[in-house]
Design an enzyme around this catalytic site. Structure first.
Site, PDB file in Angstrom:
ATOM      1  N   TYR A   4       0.927  -1.207  -0.004  1.00  8.88           N
ATOM      2  CA  TYR A   4      -0.042  -0.107  -0.019  1.00  8.88           C
ATOM      3  C   TYR A   4       0.745   1.108  -0.009  1.00  8.88           C
ATOM      4  O   TYR A   4       2.267   1.336   0.091  1.00  8.88           O
ATOM      5  CB  TYR A   4      -0.978  -0.033   1.167  1.00  8.88           C
ATOM      6  N   ARG A  29       8.302   4.206  -4.633  1.00 12.37           N
ATOM      7  CA  ARG A  29       8.382   3.195  -3.488  1.00 12.37           C
ATOM      8  C   ARG A  29       7.249   1.968  -3.832  1.00 12.37           C
ATOM      9  O   ARG A  29       7.678   0.817  -3.536  1.00 12.37           O
ATOM     10  CB  ARG A  29       8.178   4.086  -2.379  1.00 12.37           C
ATOM     11  N   ARG A  68      -7.730 -20.301  -2.474  1.00 14.04           N
ATOM     12  CA  ARG A  68      -6.616 -20.233  -1.212  1.00 14.04           C
ATOM     13  C   ARG A  68      -5.498 -21.258  -1.321  1.00 14.04           C
ATOM     14  O   ARG A  68      -6.137 -22.431  -1.131  1.00 14.04           O
ATOM     15  CB  ARG A  68      -7.456 -20.390   0.298  1.00 14.04           C
ATOM     16  N   HIS A  70      -1.125 -21.223  -0.127  1.00 16.64           N
ATOM     17  CA  HIS A  70      -0.232 -20.227   0.121  1.00 16.64           C
ATOM     18  C   HIS A  70       0.635 -19.679  -0.980  1.00 16.64           C
ATOM     19  O   HIS A  70       1.196 -18.641  -1.277  1.00 16.64           O
ATOM     20  CB  HIS A  70       0.738 -20.701   1.216  1.00 16.64           C
ATOM     21  N   GLU A 126      11.423   2.529  14.524  1.00 14.69           N
ATOM     22  CA  GLU A 126      10.639   3.687  13.848  1.00 14.69           C
ATOM     23  C   GLU A 126       9.300   3.756  14.457  1.00 14.69           C
ATOM     24  O   GLU A 126       9.329   2.478  15.399  1.00 14.69           O
ATOM     25  CB  GLU A 126      10.584   3.447  12.608  1.00 14.69           C
ATOM     26  N   LEU A 169      10.959   1.455   7.239  1.00 11.74           N
ATOM     27  CA  LEU A 169      10.514   1.919   6.025  1.00 11.74           C
ATOM     28  C   LEU A 169      11.237   3.300   5.743  1.00 11.74           C
ATOM     29  O   LEU A 169      11.224   4.028   6.344  1.00 11.74           O
ATOM     30  CB  LEU A 169       9.092   2.233   5.905  1.00 11.74           C
TER      31      LEU A 169
HETATM   32  N1  PLP Z   1       7.327   3.941   8.939  1.00 12.01           N
HETATM   33  C1  PLP Z   1       6.206   3.143   8.875  1.00 12.01           C
HETATM   34  C2  PLP Z   1       6.093   1.844   9.591  1.00 12.01           C
HETATM   35  C3  PLP Z   1       5.029   3.653   8.356  1.00 12.01           C
HETATM   36  O1  PLP Z   1       3.868   3.067   8.230  1.00 12.01           O
HETATM   37  C4  PLP Z   1       5.061   5.051   7.776  1.00 12.01           C
HETATM   38  C5  PLP Z   1       3.788   5.482   7.225  1.00 12.01           C
HETATM   39  O2  PLP Z   1       2.649   5.086   7.278  1.00 12.01           O
HETATM   40  C6  PLP Z   1       6.262   5.794   7.819  1.00 12.01           C
HETATM   41  C7  PLP Z   1       7.384   4.985   8.593  1.00 12.01           C
HETATM   42  C8  PLP Z   1       6.343   7.186   7.113  1.00 12.01           C
HETATM   43  O3  PLP Z   1       6.452   6.912   5.793  1.00 12.01           O
HETATM   44  P1  PLP Z   1       6.032   8.031   4.821  1.00 12.01           P
HETATM   45  O4  PLP Z   1       6.688   9.321   5.313  1.00 12.01           O
HETATM   46  O5  PLP Z   1       6.238   7.771   3.645  1.00 12.01           O
HETATM   47  O6  PLP Z   1       4.362   8.385   5.247  1.00 12.01           O
END
Ligand code: PLP
Length: 285
Positions: free
Chosen positions: A33, A52, A100, A102, A182, A207
């Protein structure tokens, strides 16, 4: 006005928009997403989000179901049909519908696409930013591929709920070395006593946030010193400032971590300045 969702080629009233019960997103979280900010009716940093998205899909070997250009048109149309001025757009692509099993479905299986858009309370967010938010720390119990923006978010869901139950808005994951990775839906930052802005490198364990990437430019333009390195929760407790970044919150000051005040317990100058400067560096489309 009824909300409109795009589902596999059609724009539908959100209440009657449905996906198949054997969609692999529903059964296996087999999808990815993106969330983009919408500001003044324009999509913020759409190209970076699309890049991304394509990377996340490639890592999971899900094919892009339509061209990036066509997807951009759908996203703009969702913003328009929902009359969103300040808000977010949500885009999800799964491996599609199949009996279904996997293992991957037959190669002819068409990925499913859902796009929604909704307004956010802009003034409310500004008020929250003026007060700052509390965060709590939780052990990072996620898989190793958190660099992929996968819809498989159970640890993030549980972490956010743990935060809510402790009166906080966000949870910071802490790895087995005691380092903050994070937030459950944001990247984590601190400002040291001597004014250095610190955030974890995006090569492992987090991320690569689009807001984070843009903010690196803002930091440079402001002449601030940046250190891309991991930091511990203890270092964060003693920091001058802390904040989180995400597309929906931009730069959100953190004023308490695990019930300890950060700095003087109010939003700091660096976080407030970076929040104010952000949109001069983001791209609108
Ligand atoms: N880290 C995680 C786990 C996230 O879910 C998000 C955003 O939803 C971010 C960092 C920040 O990413 P962005 O700045 O692209 O929204």
């Amino acid at each position: 006005m009824s909300r409109i969702a795009y589902v596999n080629g059609r724009y539908l009233p959100a209440r009657s928009a449905t996906v198949h019960i054997e969609d692999r997103g529903y059964q296996f979280s087999d999808g990815v997403y993106e969330v983009c900010e919408v500001r003044g009716g324009a999509i913020v940093d759409q190209q970076r989000h699309m890049a991304r998205l394509e990377r996340s899909l490639a890592e999971l070997r899900i094919r892009m179901p339509m061209s990036a250009g066509a997807l951009a048109v759908v996203m703009r149309e969702c913003v328009r049909r929902n009359r969103v001025r300040e808000g977010i757009i949500y885009l999800q692509i799964t491996r599609g519908v199949a009996r279904r099993d996997h293992a991957f479905p037959p190669t002819a299986t068409v990925p499913s696409v859902v796009v929604t858009a909704r307004g956010l309370d802009f003034a409310g967010n500004e008020r929250t930013a003026a007060e700052g938010i509390a965060v709590v720390t939780v052990p990072d119990n996620r898989w190793e591929r958190v660099d992929i923006k996968s819809i498989s978010l159970l640890p993030n869901v549980l972490a956010k709920q743990a935060a809510r139950e402790q009166g906080a808005k966000e949870a910071w994951f802490v790895d087995s070395d005691g380092q903050v990775t994070e937030g459950s839906s944001s990247n984590a930052w601190i400002v040291t006593k001597d004014g250095k802005v610190v955030t974890r490198p995006a090569d492992r364990g987090i991320l690569r946030g689009i807001t984070r990437t843009v903010l690196l430019d803002v930091i440079k333009a402001q002449g601030l010193e940046l250190e891309e390195r991991a930091f511990t929760a203890e270092e964060a407790y003693g920091a001058r400032e802390a904040f989180v970044t995400s597309a929906s919150q931009i730069v959100m000051p953190v004023v308490r971590i695990d019930d300890r005040p950060v700095g003087n317990g109010a939003p700091g100058l660096v976080a407030t300045t970076l929040r104010a400067e952000f949109h001069r560096h983001a791209e609108l489309s």
